[in-house]
Each structure stands twice: as structure tokens, then as C-alpha cells.
Design a protein around this motif. Structure first.
Motif, PDB file in Angstrom:
ATOM      1  N   GLY A  69     -27.716   5.014  28.405  1.00 22.80           N
ATOM      2  CA  GLY A  69     -28.055   5.793  29.592  1.00 22.80           C
ATOM      3  C   GLY A  69     -27.410   7.164  29.603  1.00 22.80           C
ATOM      4  O   GLY A  69     -27.078   7.692  30.677  1.00 22.80           O
ATOM      5  N   VAL A  70     -27.235   7.770  28.403  1.00 17.80           N
ATOM      6  CA  VAL A  70     -26.597   9.078  28.301  1.00 17.80           C
ATOM      7  C   VAL A  70     -27.649  10.113  27.903  1.00 17.80           C
ATOM      8  O   VAL A  70     -28.154  10.086  26.770  1.00 17.80           O
ATOM      9  CB  VAL A  70     -25.461   9.072  27.262  1.00 17.80           C
ATOM     10  N   PRO A  71     -28.039  11.034  28.796  1.00 18.01           N
ATOM     11  CA  PRO A  71     -28.991  12.092  28.426  1.00 18.01           C
ATOM     12  C   PRO A  71     -28.370  13.047  27.398  1.00 18.01           C
ATOM     13  O   PRO A  71     -27.169  13.355  27.468  1.00 18.01           O
ATOM     14  CB  PRO A  71     -29.252  12.817  29.745  1.00 18.01           C
ATOM     15  N   LEU A  72     -29.158  13.503  26.430  1.00 16.14           N
ATOM     16  CA  LEU A  72     -28.672  14.399  25.385  1.00 16.14           C
ATOM     17  C   LEU A  72     -29.028  15.844  25.695  1.00 16.14           C
ATOM     18  O   LEU A  72     -30.097  16.131  26.236  1.00 16.14           O
ATOM     19  CB  LEU A  72     -29.278  14.013  24.029  1.00 16.14           C
ATOM     20  N   SER A  73     -28.133  16.746  25.325  1.00 16.15           N
ATOM     21  CA  SER A  73     -28.419  18.179  25.430  1.00 16.15           C
ATOM     22  C   SER A  73     -28.620  18.814  24.059  1.00 16.15           C
ATOM     23  O   SER A  73     -29.088  19.947  23.961  1.00 16.15           O
ATOM     24  CB  SER A  73     -27.263  18.889  26.152  1.00 16.15           C
ATOM     25  N   LEU A  74     -28.273  18.091  22.973  1.00 23.00           N
ATOM     26  CA  LEU A  74     -28.412  18.614  21.615  1.00 23.00           C
ATOM     27  C   LEU A  74     -28.584  17.450  20.652  1.00 23.00           C
ATOM     28  O   LEU A  74     -27.863  16.449  20.729  1.00 23.00           O
ATOM     29  CB  LEU A  74     -27.163  19.418  21.219  1.00 23.00           C
ATOM     30  N   LEU A  75     -29.552  17.588  19.736  1.00 29.08           N
ATOM     31  CA  LEU A  75     -29.750  16.608  18.666  1.00 29.08           C
ATOM     32  C   LEU A  75     -30.358  17.360  17.488  1.00 29.08           C
ATOM     33  O   LEU A  75     -31.549  17.680  17.499  1.00 29.08           O
ATOM     34  CB  LEU A  75     -30.670  15.473  19.116  1.00 29.08           C
ATOM     35  N   ALA A  76     -29.518  17.662  16.480  1.00 30.79           N
ATOM     36  CA  ALA A  76     -29.963  18.497  15.364  1.00 30.79           C
ATOM     37  C   ALA A  76     -29.555  17.869  14.043  1.00 30.79           C
ATOM     38  O   ALA A  76     -28.359  17.665  13.791  1.00 30.79           O
ATOM     39  CB  ALA A  76     -29.367  19.909  15.480  1.00 30.79           C
ATOM     40  N   GLU A  77     -30.539  17.543  13.195  1.00 32.02           N
ATOM     41  CA  GLU A  77     -30.254  16.992  11.879  1.00 32.02           C
ATOM     42  C   GLU A  77     -29.970  18.122  10.883  1.00 32.02           C
ATOM     43  O   GLU A  77     -30.634  19.161  10.904  1.00 32.02           O
ATOM     44  CB  GLU A  77     -31.428  16.145  11.381  1.00 32.02           C
ATOM     45  N   GLN A  78     -29.002  17.905  10.039  1.00 36.24           N
ATOM     46  CA  GLN A  78     -28.626  18.880   9.019  1.00 36.24           C
ATOM     47  C   GLN A  78     -28.547  18.172   7.674  1.00 36.24           C
ATOM     48  O   GLN A  78     -28.533  16.949   7.600  1.00 36.24           O
ATOM     49  CB  GLN A  78     -27.278  19.527   9.348  1.00 36.24           C
ATOM     50  N   GLN A  79     -28.518  18.967   6.585  1.00 35.21           N
ATOM     51  CA  GLN A  79     -28.353  18.421   5.246  1.00 35.21           C
ATOM     52  C   GLN A  79     -27.072  18.968   4.641  1.00 35.21           C
ATOM     53  O   GLN A  79     -26.814  20.172   4.701  1.00 35.21           O
ATOM     54  CB  GLN A  79     -29.542  18.809   4.347  1.00 35.21           C
ATOM     55  N   GLU A  80     -26.266  18.086   4.072  1.00 36.19           N
ATOM     56  CA  GLU A  80     -25.044  18.518   3.395  1.00 36.19           C
ATOM     57  C   GLU A  80     -25.369  18.933   1.973  1.00 36.19           C
ATOM     58  O   GLU A  80     -26.282  18.415   1.346  1.00 36.19           O
ATOM     59  CB  GLU A  80     -24.024  17.388   3.366  1.00 36.19           C
ATOM     60  N   GLY A  81     -24.609  19.857   1.423  1.00 34.11           N
ATOM     61  CA  GLY A  81     -24.775  20.278   0.046  1.00 34.11           C
ATOM     62  C   GLY A  81     -24.198  19.262  -0.921  1.00 34.11           C
ATOM     63  O   GLY A  81     -23.519  18.310  -0.546  1.00 34.11           O
ATOM     64  N   LEU A  82     -24.489  19.498  -2.206  1.00 36.46           N
ATOM     65  CA  LEU A  82     -24.003  18.612  -3.255  1.00 36.46           C
ATOM     66  C   LEU A  82     -22.487  18.483  -3.240  1.00 36.46           C
ATOM     67  O   LEU A  82     -21.937  17.389  -3.328  1.00 36.46           O
ATOM     68  CB  LEU A  82     -24.451  19.144  -4.621  1.00 36.46           C
ATOM     69  N   GLU A  83     -21.807  19.619  -3.148  1.00 38.21           N
ATOM     70  CA  GLU A  83     -20.350  19.583  -3.240  1.00 38.21           C
ATOM     71  C   GLU A  83     -19.735  18.822  -2.072  1.00 38.21           C
ATOM     72  O   GLU A  83     -18.785  18.062  -2.238  1.00 38.21           O
ATOM     73  CB  GLU A  83     -19.791  21.003  -3.308  1.00 38.21           C
ATOM     74  N   SER A  84     -20.304  18.997  -0.888  1.00 36.22           N
ATOM     75  CA  SER A  84     -19.792  18.273   0.274  1.00 36.22           C
ATOM     76  C   SER A  84     -19.976  16.772   0.103  1.00 36.22           C
ATOM     77  O   SER A  84     -19.088  15.983   0.426  1.00 36.22           O
ATOM     78  CB  SER A  84     -20.514  18.743   1.545  1.00 36.22           C
ATOM     79  N   ALA A  85     -21.156  16.379  -0.428  1.00 34.70           N
ATOM     80  CA  ALA A  85     -21.405  14.959  -0.648  1.00 34.70           C
ATOM     81  C   ALA A  85     -20.452  14.403  -1.701  1.00 34.70           C
ATOM     82  O   ALA A  85     -19.948  13.288  -1.570  1.00 34.70           O
ATOM     83  CB  ALA A  85     -22.853  14.758  -1.082  1.00 34.70           C
ATOM     84  N   PHE A  86     -20.194  15.178  -2.745  1.00 33.82           N
ATOM     85  CA  PHE A  86     -19.271  14.752  -3.806  1.00 33.82           C
ATOM     86  C   PHE A  86     -17.864  14.550  -3.248  1.00 33.82           C
ATOM     87  O   PHE A  86     -17.207  13.539  -3.507  1.00 33.82           O
ATOM     88  CB  PHE A  86     -19.261  15.808  -4.905  1.00 33.82           C
ATOM     89  N   LEU A  87     -17.402  15.498  -2.460  1.00 28.20           N
ATOM     90  CA  LEU A  87     -16.066  15.400  -1.885  1.00 28.20           C
ATOM     91  C   LEU A  87     -15.958  14.221  -0.934  1.00 28.20           C
ATOM     92  O   LEU A  87     -14.938  13.529  -0.880  1.00 28.20           O
ATOM     93  CB  LEU A  87     -15.712  16.701  -1.159  1.00 28.20           C
ATOM     94  N   LEU A  96     -18.054  18.922  -9.596  1.00 26.83           N
ATOM     95  CA  LEU A  96     -19.506  18.864  -9.614  1.00 26.83           C
ATOM     96  C   LEU A  96     -20.102  20.254  -9.746  1.00 26.83           C
ATOM     97  O   LEU A  96     -21.115  20.446 -10.423  1.00 26.83           O
ATOM     98  CB  LEU A  96     -20.013  18.183  -8.342  1.00 26.83           C
ATOM     99  N   SER A  97     -19.481  21.259  -9.128  1.00 27.63           N
ATOM    100  CA  SER A  97     -20.026  22.614  -9.161  1.00 27.63           C
ATOM    101  C   SER A  97     -20.125  23.161 -10.573  1.00 27.63           C
ATOM    102  O   SER A  97     -20.972  24.005 -10.863  1.00 27.63           O
ATOM    103  CB  SER A  97     -19.152  23.548  -8.305  1.00 27.63           C
ATOM    104  N   GLU A  98     -19.266  22.664 -11.494  1.00 34.51           N
ATOM    105  CA  GLU A  98     -19.299  23.144 -12.874  1.00 34.51           C
ATOM    106  C   GLU A  98     -20.520  22.646 -13.630  1.00 34.51           C
ATOM    107  O   GLU A  98     -21.031  23.327 -14.509  1.00 34.51           O
ATOM    108  CB  GLU A  98     -18.034  22.697 -13.620  1.00 34.51           C
ATOM    109  N   VAL A  99     -20.977  21.446 -13.313  1.00 37.25           N
ATOM    110  CA  VAL A  99     -22.020  20.833 -14.135  1.00 37.25           C
ATOM    111  C   VAL A  99     -23.335  20.597 -13.396  1.00 37.25           C
ATOM    112  O   VAL A  99     -24.308  20.150 -14.006  1.00 37.25           O
ATOM    113  CB  VAL A  99     -21.534  19.481 -14.708  1.00 37.25           C
TER     114      VAL A  99
END
Length: 318
Positions: A272-290, A193-196
Motif C-alpha cells: 500500500g505504498v504509492p511510488l513517486s519514482l521507478l527507473a530501471e538502469q543497466q550496470e556496466g561490465l566493470e561494475s558487474a565484475f566488481l 576485466l577492463s584490460e581484456v
């Protein structure tokens, strides 16, 4: 300039070589006016699909047509479909001009097209040099010149960027966009994917002969993943798995795919589990392709995959 637009239509296409299913029930449509990437890892079935599309391999079932007409039934194939499948299939003793002249003589195409296409792809200065002395990049350009010889409405190009230097890659990216802007239908295969990704508008992705994605690059790119953690990480992990989530465990927390932050928060709240971290991230094209093709690298040390369903790609019997 192509007179009329022509779509590429692949409908329930399958091909088996003995016990090996190289292509399985594959369907997609390639529209004119944009560059479509036909993507997948080596052995995914891309070359077999293109060969069926061009009448070089008989499908076990299904159809592959250009505007509803099979390649073998086209009245003027080179004026409808331009192809470049191999950059090495040239007689080394012939010049570029003589190579193209063979085809204009055989098909009745205006020989005046020869100089035009050689200039169009930027090798007119080497037209009378023997192809045996050409670099890989020059042979790729000669392949494109052949593809354009009949001024076709459709272009089918197999790995046209393979082996090019950075300058050649920049040139071909712009060139493909120019062809699509003229209203042509452009299908470009690649295993990377990185080529095109800078030249295609849409991606058709297959793996093990099956379709896994058909859509825009923007739709492929924005694949969400969420990093979440809790003082009681084990309880959070159990709650997520019970809810059917795909979870990777790392030192920084739990990595969850295919669920957004709101859904994960709701699961934790119900458990009933309290959270200490909740962070949304976006994957790159190549990661999604793989991820889609099942060819992503093995997790780094300290990361253990749970619930993964990807499998290594099988070889393509083409």
C-alpha cells in the motif's frame, strides 16, 4: 595451424596450502575457437589454478586436463599447449633467438619455427639483441613467441597485457582474436576485466578460489538495478527489505538490485505504498565484475549498504 581442436577441462579442482583454501571445487570447460578470460581480483586463485593445469602444482583433489589428458601425460606438451606465465623469466644475457633455440633443441621442434614466431609477434628485428635490453612489452611478445613455438592447439596466457602501452594492448587484443579464429583454444587470465573485455568472448570469474560466473560478456553486462522512491520512503524501504530485496539508500532514492521494476512495483502495491519514482538502469561490465568478486569500492558518502554479502578477497597462497 593446430591439427585438431582441444578443450581445457577443469573438474572439481581444489588446492589447499595448510589451512588456506586457494582453490575450492572449481569446474569449467574452455572451448576452441574463442578467447576465454579467466578473471578475478589479485589473490583469487587464478595463478594456482593455472599452475595445477600445467602440472606445476599438485591439486588436493580434482582434475585439470587438455582434451582429457593431464599436462604431464601429453606426448608433445609444447605442440599441444603453449604457455606464457611470466614475462621476466628469460636469461638477460641471451638473445631472443638463442632463448627459443634452447627449446627447439631440447624438444625436437623444427628450428625454422624460431624466425616464424618472432616475426609473428613482431620482434624479428630484435631477434639478435640481448633480452636484458628488452622493454616489458618486448618481453611479453617474446613470451608469446615461446608459447607459439610448437604451433600448439591450446594457449594459456597469464596476465599477457600487464604493463603494455596502449599500442601493445591494441596489438595483443587483435592477435588473440586471430589465434582463436584459427581454431585454437585461448585462455587468458587477468585481474582487471577492463584490460581484456575488448578481446574475450567469454568470462570465467573466480574469487577466493570459487567460481562466481561462467558465461558470455553480454550476460555479465546486463545486470539490472532499479532506482525507486516514494513519499513515504521509510515504508517502502521496510517493504522491500521484508521481501528479501537488496537495497542501497541514497539521497536520490532506493537502489534495488536483482529485482526488476515489475517485481518492485508489485511489492509496493501489496504494501500500500504509492511510488513517486521507478527507473530501471543497466550496470556496466566493470561494475558487474566488481560486484561478483566482492571488490567494489566503498559506497560514496551518503550511501549506506543494507543486506550486502560481499567480502574482501583473501590472499592466494601460490
Amino acid at each position: 595451424m593446430p591439427a585438431t581442436a582441444t578443450t581445457i577441462d577443469v573438474s572439481h579442482l581444489s588446492k589447499s596450502f595448510g589451512p588456506v583454501d586457494a582453490v575450492s571445487d572449481l569446474s569449467f570447460v574452455v572451448e576452441p575457437g574463442s578467447v576465454t578470460g579467466f578473471l578475478g581480483p589479485n589473490g583469487a586463485g587464478k595463478t594456482t589454478t593455472l599452475r595445477m593445469l600445467l602440472g606445476l602444482v599438485n591439486p588436493s583433489s580434482g582434475l585439470a586436463t587438455f582434451g582429457g589428458v593431464g599436462y604431464r601425460d601429453l606426448p608433445s606438451p609444447l605442440e599441444t599447449v603453449g604457455t606464457a606465465l611470466e614475462a621476466s623469466s628469460f636469461h638477460p644475457g641471451r638473445t631472443a633467438r638463442n632463448h627459443l633455440k634452447v627449446y627447439t633443441t631440447a624438444t625436437g621442434i623444427d628450428p625454422g619455427r624460431i624466425d616464424r614466431v618472432l616475426k609473428q609477434v613482431g620482434i624479428d628485428a630484435y631477434a639478435d639483441r640481448r633480452v636484458g635490453g628488452y622493454s616489458l612489452g618486448m618481453r611479453q611478445r617474446l613470451g608469446l613467441a615461446f608459447a607459439l613455438l610448437g604451433d600448439p592447439r591450446v594457449l594459456v596466457l597469464d596476465e599477457p597485457i600487464n604493463g603494455l602501452d596502449p599500442e601493445g594492448i591494441r596489438w595483443i587484443r587483435g592477435f588473440l582474436r586471430e589465434l582463436a579464429a584459427e581454431g585454437r583454444t585461448v585462455l587468458v587470465s587477468s585481474h582487471l576485466l577492463s584490460e581484456v573485455q575488448q578481446s574475450v568472448d567469454r568470462a570465467i570469474i573466480i574469487t577466493r578460489g570459487r567460481l562466481v560466473y561462467d558465461g558470455t560478456l553480454s550476460g555479465l553486462e546486463f545486470t539490472a538495478r532499479v532506482v525507486v522512491d516514494a513519499p513515504d520512503r521509510a515504508a517502502l524501504h521496510s517493504a522491500l527489505l521484508a521481501a528479501g530485496a537488496r537495497v542501497d539508500v541514497s539521497e536520490g532514492g532506493l537502489v534495488v538490485k536483482e529485482l526488476d521494476g515489475a517485481a518492485i512495483g508489485a511489492i509496493a502495491h501489496r504494501a500500500g505504498v504509492p511510488l513517486s519514482l521507478l527507473a530501471e538502469q543497466q550496470e556496466g561490465l566493470e561494475s558487474a565484475f566488481l560486484e561478483l568478486t566482492g571488490t567494489e569500492p566503498e559506497p560514496a558518502p551518503g550511501v549506506h549498504r543494507h543486506g550486502a554479502h560481499a567480502a574482501p578477497a583473501e590472499g592466494d597462497a601460490s
